[in-house]
Every structure is written in structure tokens, then in C-alpha cells.
Design an enzyme around this catalytic site. Structure first.
Site, short mmCIF file in Angstrom:
data_model
loop_
_atom_site.label_atom_id
_atom_site.label_comp_id
_atom_site.label_asym_id
_atom_site.label_seq_id
_atom_site.Cartn_x
_atom_site.Cartn_y
_atom_site.Cartn_z
N THR A 130 -8.24 -13.41 -4.57
CA THR A 130 -7.17 -13.68 -5.51
C THR A 130 -7.64 -14.63 -6.63
OG1 THR A 130 -5.10 -14.93 -5.68
CG2 THR A 130 -6.45 -15.42 -3.79
N ASP A 131 -6.92 -14.59 -7.76
CA ASP A 131 -7.23 -15.56 -8.83
C ASP A 131 -6.75 -16.96 -8.45
OD1 ASP A 131 -4.48 -15.16 -9.09
OD2 ASP A 131 -4.53 -14.67 -11.23
N GLU A 132 -5.93 -17.05 -7.38
CA GLU A 132 -5.40 -18.37 -7.00
C GLU A 132 -6.51 -19.30 -6.51
OE1 GLU A 132 -1.69 -18.51 -4.93
OE2 GLU A 132 -1.10 -16.53 -5.65
N TYR A 154 -2.85 -21.37 1.34
CA TYR A 154 -3.22 -19.95 1.17
C TYR A 154 -4.47 -19.81 0.31
CZ TYR A 154 -3.26 -15.37 -1.11
OH TYR A 154 -3.67 -14.16 -1.63
N LYS A 158 -8.32 -18.42 1.18
CA LYS A 158 -8.99 -17.31 0.49
C LYS A 158 -10.30 -17.79 -0.16
CE LYS A 158 -7.59 -13.64 0.02
NZ LYS A 158 -7.73 -12.42 0.88
N1 LIG Z 1 -0.15 -9.56 -3.58
C1 LIG Z 1 -0.87 -10.03 -4.59
O1 LIG Z 1 -0.35 -10.24 -5.70
C2 LIG Z 1 -2.35 -10.30 -4.39
C3 LIG Z 1 -3.11 -10.69 -5.50
C4 LIG Z 1 -4.49 -10.88 -5.33
C5 LIG Z 1 -5.07 -10.71 -4.10
N2 LIG Z 1 -4.31 -10.36 -3.03
C6 LIG Z 1 -4.99 -10.15 -1.74
O2 LIG Z 1 -4.86 -8.77 -1.43
C7 LIG Z 1 -4.78 -8.60 -0.02
C8 LIG Z 1 -3.54 -7.80 0.32
O3 LIG Z 1 -2.40 -8.50 -0.16
P1 LIG Z 1 -0.92 -7.90 0.05
O4 LIG Z 1 -0.06 -8.53 -0.97
O5 LIG Z 1 -1.00 -6.44 0.18
O6 LIG Z 1 -0.58 -8.53 1.47
P2 LIG Z 1 0.58 -8.16 2.51
O7 LIG Z 1 1.05 -9.45 3.06
O8 LIG Z 1 1.57 -7.24 1.89
O9 LIG Z 1 -0.18 -7.33 3.64
C9 LIG Z 1 -1.13 -7.89 4.47
C10 LIG Z 1 -1.44 -6.88 5.58
O10 LIG Z 1 -2.46 -7.46 6.42
C11 LIG Z 1 -2.09 -7.25 7.78
N3 LIG Z 1 -2.69 -8.34 8.59
C12 LIG Z 1 -2.38 -9.67 8.54
N4 LIG Z 1 -3.14 -10.34 9.43
C13 LIG Z 1 -3.95 -9.44 10.03
C14 LIG Z 1 -4.97 -9.53 11.03
N5 LIG Z 1 -5.29 -10.70 11.59
N6 LIG Z 1 -5.62 -8.40 11.38
C15 LIG Z 1 -5.29 -7.19 10.84
N7 LIG Z 1 -4.32 -7.05 9.91
C16 LIG Z 1 -3.66 -8.15 9.50
C17 LIG Z 1 -0.57 -7.29 7.80
O11 LIG Z 1 -0.04 -6.67 8.95
C18 LIG Z 1 -0.22 -6.59 6.49
O12 LIG Z 1 -0.09 -5.20 6.69
C19 LIG Z 1 -4.79 -10.00 0.58
O13 LIG Z 1 -6.08 -10.29 1.02
C20 LIG Z 1 -4.39 -10.90 -0.58
O14 LIG Z 1 -4.95 -12.18 -0.42
C21 LIG Z 1 -2.97 -10.15 -3.16
#
Ligand SMILES: NC(=O)c1ccc[n+]([C@@H]2O[C@H](COP(=O)([O-])OP(=O)(O)OC[C@H]3O[C@@H](n4cnc5c(N)ncnc54)[C@H](O)[C@@H]3O)[C@@H](O)[C@H]2O)c1
Length: 351
Positions: A130-132, A154, A158
Site C-alpha cells: 500500500t501507499d500507506e 496497519y 505492511k
Molecule cells: N483496499 C485498498 O484500498 C488497498 C490499497 C492498497 C493495498 N491494499 C492491499 O491489498 C490487499 C488486499 O486488500 P483488500 O482491500 O482486498 O482486503 P480485504 O480485507 O477485502 O481482504 C483480505 C482477504 O484476505 C483474507 N485473509 C486475511 N487473513 C488471512 C490469512 N491469515 N490467511 C489467508 N487469508 C487471509 C481475508 O479472508 C480476505 O478475504 C491487502 O494486502 C492490502 O494491504 C489494499
């Protein structure tokens, strides 16, 4: 290609699974199915012969070892994570365990399998970050050279994972790529995140919470554009490299909230006897809340030819349309108390 996607039942992971299947790849989705997951998001691919699902925890080394040995992926995309900043303030443990410990497990299991030639020589690992991790930027944009200054449990988890991946590439010549992406929006996002919360509150005529003065600026990216960037980075990116991914449109939170409220009203779905934007209520700010994020995605554009395809207003309109068509899901989660509560407020100082 064979793609192992962790967190494929989550918001972005499910978009990546759907995109990968549509592009003709074989997918193994490995997900623990936490509260944030939703297998309905995979309804369109569930019966596809190229799609498989394994319920497992990325921290479980034996389960990951078996999954890697059985499936022998060309690429592992790690999206499994705990992702809600407010929850990380209330309880960081799961964030440390999954976001750092889980990445360590995956790196070691993949490294072991590579050393034993149980993975193709062309194998790659994509860590979705993430950019965070960069903290807040007053002006200009983050890029791949920006220093890490995480503000929340969080983003610290990351950032730690990114550093593990960087160390594994340098020390073990491990073939990994890191992507740092801005805020995503689109269908299937769990309604604890900003945009679905606005929609969920507006359709019930409840106060729409905006943290602090609402002037925090975010860079918004449509989730399908992110899925395309990830697949491209996994297939054609250079290992050992980092790619910043952003939508190219920044906006203060309160302005975004007004836009989303107006879109809900355009559906005739606002529940209040006044414009939904009048429901916007400024509430106590999040501790450590970063003021501004903005991404320069020039490197992935120059090197891999990726550009965000969606414009923010059209993407938001499509997103609100989707939530209107899936209002039952929002209502069910709100009624069961699984979403809609204020989290991440520290009462009484240090504890
Ligand atoms: N949402 C955003 O805006 C954003 C932006 C940049 C990066 N990200 C990154 O992208 C990725 C996905 O984000 P998202 O928003 O889809 O998240 P989300 O919370 O919607 O989904 C996360 C998924 O991971 C699964 N999970 C959690 N812990 C687990 C474990 N120990 N083993 C297996 N599965 C597990 C959950 O069941 C869920 O299905 C993350 O790594 C997040 O840091 C998200």
C-alpha cells in the site's frame, strides 16, 4: 499460467481472481475466510474448471507447503491481509501475525520449494502493498524512491512485510516484486471502508461520518484497474523492483463523501427528507491519521505500459450502481452489527 492468489475472497483479491480467469489463467485462491471475505464475489468463476479454492491461513507453513507443492504456481500474488486501519488501532495482533508473519511464512515456503526445484525456474512472488507505508506527503507524489514512514499499526505491518520481501530479494536472490497501491474503490468492498460506509449510511438516512475536518486527501483507483496492474506486474515486471500504482485523481475525503451522497440521491435511494450530503457529520479524527496520499505511477506506465482506465466520477457512479443492486448485503451487515460501528478511537490516553 498458474496463479496462486492469497486473499482471493477479499475485495481486491476477488477482482484479481475474476480478471485472471477472464484472461485464461488457472487460479488457486487461498483464503482463510475472515470476516472481510465474501465467496459470493467469486460466483461468476466458482464453476470454472480453471478455478480452485483452498481455505487456509497463510501463517500455516504446512498448508502453504502442500498448496505450493500440489499447484506449482508460476506466480504467487499475496493479497491476504488484515486491512482496516481502525481495527489495527483497536487490536494490532492479527495485523502483525498475518501481515508480517504470514509473509515470512510464504517467503520461506516458496524459497524452499524453489531451492528443491519444486517451482518453475521462472517463478515470481508479488507482494501487494500500500501507499500507506510512505506515511503522509504534504505536496507532490510518492514514488518508488519515497522513504517509509508508516503511521498506523496497519501500515507499519505492511511496511515490515515489504522490508522482509526486499531483504529476501537481496540476500537470497528471491524473485519478488512489490507493488504499492493507493486507495481502491469498487464493488464488493466490505462496508467498514470509507465509500461503502457512506453509501450504507445514506441509504438508511443515518449520519454519514467523516473523520476530523474531512480535508485528508486520498488518491483513488478503481479496483479493476488495480487487478490489471497486478497481473501485468506479475507477468512482465522486473524482479527485485517496486511499482507504485495509483488512480491519478486525488480528492479530499469530504468532497468525495458529497459526491457519493449525490450519486445515492440520483438513484432516489437517499432515505433522509433532505439531500444525503446534509447527513455528513464530522466526527473525532482517527489517531495518527495521514493527511495526504498521492501516487506517481509513472514507472509502471513507462516500463509496463499500464494506465488507470477509469475516471473517478464514472467509476464512482458504477460503484454506487453496484451497491444499489446489492443493497441486501449492506443491510444484512448493518443489521447484524458486523459493519457500521465506529472503531479505532483511543479512549483515555495510552490504552
Ligand atoms: N483496499 C485498498 O484500498 C488497498 C490499497 C492498497 C493495498 N491494499 C492491499 O491489498 C490487499 C488486499 O486488500 P483488500 O482491500 O482486498 O482486503 P480485504 O480485507 O477485502 O481482504 C483480505 C482477504 O484476505 C483474507 N485473509 C486475511 N487473513 C488471512 C490469512 N491469515 N490467511 C489467508 N487469508 C487471509 C481475508 O479472508 C480476505 O478475504 C491487502 O494486502 C492490502 O494491504 C489494499
Amino acid at each position: 499460467m498458474k496463479l496462486l492468489i492469497t486473499g482471493g475472497a477479499g475485495f481486491i483479491g476477488s477482482a484479481l481472481v475474476r480478471h485472471a480467469i477472464a484472461c485464461g489463467h488457472d487460479v488457486l485462491n487461498v483464503d482463510k475466510l475472515t470476516y472481510a471475505s465474501n465467496l459470493n464475489s467469486l460466483g461468476s468463476v466458482r464453476d470454472d474448471s480453471r478455478y480452485r479454492f483452498l481455505q487456509a491461513d497463510i501463517c500455516d507453513g504446512d498448508a502453504m507447503r502442500r498448496a505450493i507443492a500440489d499447484f506449482q504456481p508460476d506466480i504467487v500474488f499475496n493479497l491476504a491481509a488484515e486491512t482496516h486501519v481502525d481495527r489495527s488501532i483497536d487490536g494490532p495482533d492479527d495485523f502483525i501475525r498475518t501481515n508480517i508473519g504470514g509473509v515470512h511464512t510464504l517467503l520461506e515456503v516458496c524459497r524452499e520449494a524453489l531451492a528443491a526445484a519444486r517451482l518453475p525456474g521462472t517463478f515470481r512472488f508479488v507482494q501487494v502493498s500500500t501507499d500507506e507505508v510512505f506515511g503522509s506527503i504534504e505536496s507532490g507524489c510518492f514514488d518508488e524512491t519515497s522513504p517509509y514512514r508508516p503511521s498506523s499499526p496497519y501500515s507499519a505491518s505492511k511496511a515490515s512485510a515489504d522490508m522482509l520481501v526486499q531483504a529476501w530479494t537481496k540476500t537470497f536472490d528471491f524473485p519478488a516484486i512489490i507493488t504499492n497501491c493507493s486507495n481502491n474503490y469498487g464493488p464488493w468492498q466490505f462496508p467498514e471502508k470509507f465509500i461503502p460506509t457512506i453509501i450504507s449510511k445514506a441509504v438508511r438516512g443515518e449520519p454519514v461520518p467523516v473523520y476530523g475536518d474531512g480535508q485528508q486527501v486520498r488518491d483513488w483507483l478503481f479496483v479493476n484497474d488495480h487487478a490489471e496492474a497486478l497481473l501485468l506486474a506479475g507477468q512482465t515486471g522486473r524482479t527485485g523492483e517496486v511499482y507504485c500504482v495509483g488512480g491519478g485523481t486525488t480528492m479530499p475525503n469530504v468532497e468525495l463523501a458529497r459526491l457519493v451522497c449525490d450519486l445515492v440521491d440520483r438513484h432516489g435511494a437517499g432515505a433522509a427528507d433532505k439531500p444525503s450530503r446534509e447527513l455528513i457529520t464530522f466526527v473525532e479524527d482517527r489517531p495518527g491519521h495521514d493527511r495526504r496520499y498521492a501516487i506517481d505511477h509513472g514507472k509502471i506506465t513507462r516500463e509496463l505500459g499500464w494506465q488507470p482506465a477509469s475516471d473517478l466520477e464514472r467509476g464512482l457512479a458504477a460503484t454506487v450502481d453496484w451497491y444499489m443492486a446489492n443493497r441486501d448485503w449492506l443491510n444484512r451487515l448493518a443489521a447484524s452489527g458486523q459493519a457500521g460501528q465506529r472503531l479505532g478511537v483511543i479512549k483515555g490516553g495510552l490504552v
